[in-house]
Design a protein around this motif. Structure first.
Motif, PDB file in Angstrom:
ATOM      1  N   LEU A 177      -3.995   1.283  11.037  1.00  0.00           N
ATOM      2  CA  LEU A 177      -5.216   1.480  10.257  1.00  0.00           C
ATOM      3  C   LEU A 177      -5.666   2.935  10.263  1.00  0.00           C
ATOM      4  O   LEU A 177      -6.295   3.400   9.306  1.00  0.00           O
TER       5      LEU A 177
ATOM      6  N   TYR B 136      -8.687   6.005   3.077  1.00  0.00           N
ATOM      7  CA  TYR B 136      -9.486   4.951   2.455  1.00  0.00           C
ATOM      8  C   TYR B 136     -10.224   5.522   1.252  1.00  0.00           C
ATOM      9  O   TYR B 136     -10.578   6.704   1.223  1.00  0.00           O
TER      10      TYR B 136
ATOM     11  N   LEU C 116     -13.615  -0.114  12.744  1.00  0.00           N
ATOM     12  CA  LEU C 116     -12.875   0.799  11.872  1.00  0.00           C
ATOM     13  C   LEU C 116     -13.866   1.677  11.131  1.00  0.00           C
ATOM     14  O   LEU C 116     -14.730   1.179  10.397  1.00  0.00           O
TER      15      LEU C 116
ATOM     16  N   CYS D 222      -9.971   3.756  14.645  1.00  0.00           N
ATOM     17  CA  CYS D 222     -10.027   2.328  14.929  1.00  0.00           C
ATOM     18  C   CYS D 222      -9.966   2.139  16.434  1.00  0.00           C
ATOM     19  O   CYS D 222      -9.003   2.588  17.083  1.00  0.00           O
TER      20      CYS D 222
ATOM     21  N   THR E  39      -4.210 -10.616  11.195  1.00  0.00           N
ATOM     22  CA  THR E  39      -3.372  -9.476  10.836  1.00  0.00           C
ATOM     23  C   THR E  39      -2.585  -9.737   9.558  1.00  0.00           C
ATOM     24  O   THR E  39      -2.165  -8.794   8.894  1.00  0.00           O
TER      25      THR E  39
ATOM     26  N   LEU F 247      -4.765  -8.363   6.876  1.00  0.00           N
ATOM     27  CA  LEU F 247      -4.756  -6.902   6.951  1.00  0.00           C
ATOM     28  C   LEU F 247      -3.437  -6.344   6.423  1.00  0.00           C
ATOM     29  O   LEU F 247      -3.412  -5.302   5.764  1.00  0.00           O
TER      30      LEU F 247
ATOM     31  N   TYR G 127      -3.160  -3.794   3.288  1.00  0.00           N
ATOM     32  CA  TYR G 127      -2.931  -2.500   3.919  1.00  0.00           C
ATOM     33  C   TYR G 127      -2.525  -1.401   2.934  1.00  0.00           C
ATOM     34  O   TYR G 127      -2.965  -0.260   3.050  1.00  0.00           O
TER      35      TYR G 127
ATOM     36  N   PHE H  45     -10.453  -0.293   1.153  1.00  0.00           N
ATOM     37  CA  PHE H  45      -9.027  -0.585   1.301  1.00  0.00           C
ATOM     38  C   PHE H  45      -8.266  -0.477  -0.010  1.00  0.00           C
ATOM     39  O   PHE H  45      -7.060  -0.237  -0.011  1.00  0.00           O
TER      40      PHE H  45
END
Length: 411
Positions: free
Chosen positions: A310, A315, A339, A349, A362, A365, A369, A399
């Motif tokens: 992360l 971002y 985060l 993070c 996860t 995520l 990602y 994201f």
């Protein structure tokens, strides 16, 4: 006899790969394909499960560097060559291979593991989320015209031998990698994959052809590799064009390549399979319905080291969110993580005891990602829970990426 898992020895490769072919139906690959993939195999990252002298399971990994949002190349294990003999299914062979492999990836310091799935349902239980999709088009060139941008007519196109043009094509590819999440930087030897051309891979088409797009000074700024499939019926020619790779550095070169492919004599269709879902060709065609666009899953992403992964990407908006993460298969990722990110690219993070604002696994995520599937869409499917009003919208916006992630080739 107990099953034994061990790292592949180079002299075991043929037996190991024969097992893989058996797991995928038993159709042998061409000598050209076997030679290439033996050269690309990293034995020290390849696992075999043995029942006595018989190999009954396999899993390998390639050492990739994957582009992520922001253009950074992140070390990633390209999971590959996974198969279990039909005589040894439902005995925990695959689970044991996935367990050992992810432990090794973590120990090696790679934040990510990625794969393409023969059966996506298999890998979701190991924490892989669908992060990128492929677009497929079948353009009816008898009913579709292309609306090309200014400068297209100034682009020079030249037919070349695919091997002779390889270095120029690789320069174009390398220039595009930072701007498109999901693209792997080409590791040594992988450039040969696009040139594979055994008759069995042609689907009745011609040997592989290559056209390059050049500026006035001769600089190559785009290329397309393709095959022509000649066909005839009572009314005359009914051929088609199968597109392999098509990359370009500017809109004019891109449009010139598509116009060329759509105008090849004696053909009435252009088919392309592995394109990004936001491919500009959808805006070039006069009738998008006649392009028969459709999508399927492509790249699946697994966060192995959650905080490192992360923090590696940027971002799209400032973010400060506390995530409650579940991860039964890699429990070191479980827990509460804060985060924080700013719009300039920095991200942090770290574990926290603060109240959670979003709850997810996860797998979600991994899906979000690379900036493709949004956290908001995953929440609509019940896979992300908002625990603080407003947290979902802010995280989903941060994201999301400007371009769709894309994996241009399999592995």
């Amino acid at each position: 006899m107990a099953l034994e898992m061990r790292v592949l020895q180079p002299d075991e490769w043929d037996v190991w790969y024969d097992q893989l072919e058996l797991a995928f139906g038993g159709v042998p690959e061409s000598p050209q394909e076997r030679t290439l993939y033996e050269a690309l195999t990293e034995p020290e990252r390849s696992l075999g499960v043995w029942d006595g002298g018989t190999c009954v399971g396999s899993a390998g990994a390639f050492s990739f560097r994957l582009s992520v949002p922001g253009g950074v190349l992140v070390p990633a294990a390209g999971v590959t060559m996974v198969g279990v003999s039909p005589t040894h299914r439902r005995r925990g062979v695959l689970t044991s291979l996935m367990r050992r492999q992810l432990d090794d990836v973590r120990e090696g310091g790679e934040p990510l593991a990625v794969l393409t799935a023969s059966d996506p349902a298999i890998y979701s239980r190991f924490g892989y989320g669908t992060a990128a999709y492929d677009l497929g088009v079948d353009i009816d060139t008898s009913r579709v015209r292309l609306d090309v941008p200014p400068g297209t007519d100034e682009v020079r196109l030249r037919l070349v031998d695919p091997r002779e043009a390889l270095a120029d094509c690789e320069r174009v590819y390398a220039a595009l990698v930072p701007g498109r999440p999901g693209m792997p930087a080409r590791q040594r030897g992988w450039e040969r994959q696009a040139l594979l051309d055994p008759p069995a891979m042609r689907g009745g088409g011609s040997p592989l052809k290559c056209v390059v797009a050049e500026r006035a000074d001769g600089e190559v700024v785009g290329y397309a590799r393709y095959r022509v499939k000649a066909d005839w019926d009572w009314t005359g020619a009914d051929g088609g064009v199968d597109v392999g790779d098509l990359d370009a550095l500017d809109p004019a070169a891109y449009a010139a390549l598509w116009r060329y492919l759509c105008g090849i004599d004696l053909t009435w269709s252009v088919r392309a399979r592995k394109r990004p879902v936001d491919d500009a060709v959808l805006h070039l065609v006069s009738d998008v319905r006649r392009a028969k666009a459709r999508v399927r899953d492509s790249l699946h992403v697994r966060l192995v080291d959650l905080p490192a992964a992360l923090e590696a990407r940027t971002y799209g908006a400032a973010l400060d969110v506390v995530l409650e993460v579940s991860d039964a298969f890699c429990p070191w990722n479980e827990g509460r993580w804060r985060l924080t990110a700013d719009a300039k690219g920095g991200a942090r993070c770290a574990r926290t005891g603060e109240p959670a604002e979003l709850a997810l696994s996860t797998r979600e995520l991994g899906s979000a990602y690379l900036g493709g599937p949004t956290l908001a869409s995953l929440a609509a499917a019940g896979r992300v829970r908002e625990l603080r009003p407003g947290a979902l919208a802010a995280a989903s916006r941060a994201f999301a990426g400007d371009v769709a992630p894309w994996l241009p080739h399999g592995f």
